[in-house]
Design an enzyme around this catalytic site. Sequence first.
Site, PDB file in Angstrom:
ATOM      1  N   GLU A 226       0.883  -1.176   0.000  1.00 47.11           N
ATOM      2  CA  GLU A 226       0.000   0.000   0.000  1.00 47.11           C
ATOM      3  C   GLU A 226       0.913   1.216   0.000  1.00 47.11           C
ATOM      4  O   GLU A 226       1.548   1.516   1.016  1.00 47.11           O
ATOM      5  CB  GLU A 226      -0.891   0.012   1.239  1.00 47.11           C
ATOM      6  CG  GLU A 226      -1.848  -1.159   1.273  1.00 47.11           C
ATOM      7  CD  GLU A 226      -3.037  -0.933   2.193  1.00 47.11           C
ATOM      8  OE1 GLU A 226      -4.005  -1.672   2.062  1.00 47.11           O
ATOM      9  OE2 GLU A 226      -2.985  -0.029   3.051  1.00 47.11           O
ATOM     10  N   CYS A 261      -2.243   9.140   2.566  1.00 43.07           N
ATOM     11  CA  CYS A 261      -1.959   8.544   1.251  1.00 43.07           C
ATOM     12  C   CYS A 261      -3.011   8.979   0.252  1.00 43.07           C
ATOM     13  O   CYS A 261      -2.728   9.142  -0.923  1.00 43.07           O
ATOM     14  CB  CYS A 261      -1.898   7.034   1.350  1.00 43.07           C
ATOM     15  SG  CYS A 261      -3.358   6.330   2.102  1.00 43.07           S
TER      16      CYS A 261
HETATM   17  P1  NAD Z   1       8.654   4.779   4.309  1.00 38.27           P
HETATM   18  O1  NAD Z   1       8.668   4.015   3.032  1.00 38.27           O
HETATM   19  O2  NAD Z   1       9.719   5.759   4.549  1.00 38.27           O
HETATM   20  O3  NAD Z   1       8.668   3.774   5.563  1.00 38.27           O
HETATM   21  C1  NAD Z   1       7.699   2.791   5.737  1.00 38.27           C
HETATM   22  C2  NAD Z   1       8.250   1.692   6.618  1.00 38.27           C
HETATM   23  O4  NAD Z   1       9.313   1.043   5.944  1.00 38.27           O
HETATM   24  C3  NAD Z   1       8.808   2.159   7.943  1.00 38.27           C
HETATM   25  O5  NAD Z   1       8.411   1.251   8.936  1.00 38.27           O
HETATM   26  C4  NAD Z   1      10.303   2.111   7.729  1.00 38.27           C
HETATM   27  O6  NAD Z   1      11.039   1.912   8.915  1.00 38.27           O
HETATM   28  C5  NAD Z   1      10.434   0.915   6.812  1.00 38.27           C
HETATM   29  N1  NAD Z   1      11.629   0.879   5.966  1.00 38.27           N
HETATM   30  C6  NAD Z   1      12.332   1.921   5.458  1.00 38.27           C
HETATM   31  N2  NAD Z   1      13.343   1.471   4.674  1.00 38.27           N
HETATM   32  C7  NAD Z   1      13.273   0.113   4.700  1.00 38.27           C
HETATM   33  C8  NAD Z   1      14.041  -0.918   4.091  1.00 38.27           C
HETATM   34  N3  NAD Z   1      15.090  -0.651   3.304  1.00 38.27           N
HETATM   35  N4  NAD Z   1      13.689  -2.204   4.316  1.00 38.27           N
HETATM   36  C9  NAD Z   1      12.620  -2.495   5.085  1.00 38.27           C
HETATM   37  N5  NAD Z   1      11.869  -1.566   5.719  1.00 38.27           N
HETATM   38  C10 NAD Z   1      12.190  -0.261   5.504  1.00 38.27           C
HETATM   39  O7  NAD Z   1       7.211   5.465   4.380  1.00 38.27           O
HETATM   40  P2  NAD Z   1       6.626   6.405   5.532  1.00 38.27           P
HETATM   41  O8  NAD Z   1       7.293   7.733   5.455  1.00 38.27           O
HETATM   42  O9  NAD Z   1       6.577   5.695   6.816  1.00 38.27           O
HETATM   43  O10 NAD Z   1       5.101   6.562   5.068  1.00 38.27           O
HETATM   44  C11 NAD Z   1       4.671   7.520   4.163  1.00 38.27           C
HETATM   45  C12 NAD Z   1       4.337   6.880   2.833  1.00 38.27           C
HETATM   46  O11 NAD Z   1       3.365   5.841   3.032  1.00 38.27           O
HETATM   47  C13 NAD Z   1       3.671   7.848   1.873  1.00 38.27           C
HETATM   48  O12 NAD Z   1       4.183   7.621   0.573  1.00 38.27           O
HETATM   49  C14 NAD Z   1       2.196   7.450   1.944  1.00 38.27           C
HETATM   50  O13 NAD Z   1       1.441   7.811   0.824  1.00 38.27           O
HETATM   51  C15 NAD Z   1       2.296   5.977   2.115  1.00 38.27           C
HETATM   52  N6  NAD Z   1       1.062   5.421   2.699  1.00 38.27           N
HETATM   53  C16 NAD Z   1       0.234   4.685   1.907  1.00 38.27           C
HETATM   54  C17 NAD Z   1      -0.956   4.191   2.410  1.00 38.27           C
HETATM   55  C18 NAD Z   1      -1.903   3.399   1.558  1.00 38.27           C
HETATM   56  O14 NAD Z   1      -2.858   2.875   2.106  1.00 38.27           O
HETATM   57  N7  NAD Z   1      -1.718   3.295   0.256  1.00 38.27           N
HETATM   58  C19 NAD Z   1      -1.299   4.462   3.734  1.00 38.27           C
HETATM   59  C20 NAD Z   1      -0.438   5.211   4.532  1.00 38.27           C
HETATM   60  C21 NAD Z   1       0.744   5.703   3.982  1.00 38.27           C
END
Ligand code: NAD
Length: 454
Positions: A226, A261
């Site tokens: 997502e 999102c």
């Molecule tokens: P992010 O991708 O920076 O981090 C998400 C998660 O991934 C965190 O728990 C982080 O610690 C982990 N992570 C980071 N690098 C990693 C790696 N190399 N390997 C494994 N895990 C890793 O995203 P964010 O800043 O937490 O969230 C914001 C983003 O999420 C926005 O783009 C938003 O649109 C999206 N989002 C989407 C939905 C949806 O339902 N489509 C809902 C909420 C947020």
Amino acid sequence: MKIINPATGATIKTIRDDMDTKLIDKYMFLRVGQEYWVKVSLADRIKIIEKFSVLLEKNIEKLAAILTSETGKPLQQSRNEINGARTRIQWMLENAEKYLADEWVTNTDALKEKISYEPLGVICNISAWNYPYLVGVNVFIPALLAGNAVLYKPSEYATLTAIEIDNLLKKAGVEENAFKVGIGGKYAGEHLLGLRFDGFFFTGSYKTGKYIYEKVAKKMVPCQLELGGKDPLYVADDITDIAAVAEATADGAFYNNGQSCCAVERIYVHENVYDEYVAAFVKAVRSWKLGLPTDEGVYFGALTRYEQLEVLEEQVKDAKANGATVLLGGKRIVHDGNFFEPTIIVDVNNKMKVMQEESFGPIIGIMKVKTDKEAIQFMNDTDYGLTASVYSSSQERAETILSQVNSGTGYWNCCDRVTAGLPWAGRKHSGIGATLSHQGLRAFTKTKSWQMKG
Ligand code: NAD
């Protein structure tokens, strides 16, 4: 790992993040726990999750305060989030039997055929910070209901909330080893990708999602994503109450400081109503209070991540350099916390960063269009495909437009909303697979087809 209050810059707490061995231990415990948890009947799992929901309600003030302290979200929006999560849980509880119980296809003396929905096993959920209750509940509740054990790795910006969720799930009766929180950031997430989970469920950015998808591909297990969005909204020229539409759509763009999102990320307005709409939009946004998220009546709190301030500044700079006009805001606010002025930009074109890259902040580009056809073209001109909305007096006109837009959700006269009974699914860079609805309940299962002759 320091937990920082984004509204004040103060350190709330220092927490030890999980090292590799700790994560492996948790994973091993989950393997054992799942064997017990799957033996708990579905009816009993439903009762346990129901109790969890009641505990959320009972503790709402404490939980909302914690959520606000680590994300900078206004207190009322934190309460709204917890209540919203409870509504989703309620739908899941009411529909779990219907979609997870065995389904008979043929049931005669000579031949019996059925489908059973077996849990995947132990799943890994790497999650985001913007709505930790909502996006968390989308995954770990149906996963637990279906009999899985869950390693929940919250965002490093929502760690305290995850610890509270863990406590309440256990208090409600979830098997001690059926749910574990993996504490940490990128490093912990990265380590989890190497473990032999039976499914990976990720909520976060496109960049990380793509990385995870590629990394776990060779495991040949389900991997659901997502991801982000650049959700368009079109205001047609047959709307009647322009001020009301402007206010509702501004809320769609700016709620939670735009860190949703499915936030409205770009707006196209028919030229016949453009001037009036923009004026009403600016008026509405001006009337909303910015301040400390703990203060009463605040609509714009702090941004959760400091780094986002730079992203927003860059979008303003790029827009201005290419001829745009900043009608409101445009700058970060000098403060110990992460505050950015609510920003409205017009005279934009669709190539500008503010119209192409996910902003995830209190900033919006509004563009004038001449026809519905032109609006459709611009709406589709994106790498993302999460939601799209149309405001119009005509359902037929809206449906005609939305059916030509490549997005997982289409909204008519509404925006920035999620309903538990409908699949939540992104297209293109917005993700793969769906949570919520019957699809979201079954996403954590594998089917077995039974063919039995007596
Ligand atoms: P992010 O991708 O920076 O981090 C998400 C998660 O991934 C965190 O728990 C982080 O610690 C982990 N992570 C980071 N690098 C990693 C790696 N190399 N390997 C494994 N895990 C890793 O995203 P964010 O800043 O937490 O969230 C914001 C983003 O999420 C926005 O783009 C938003 O649109 C999206 N989002 C989407 C939905 C949806 O339902 N489509 C809902 C909420 C947020």
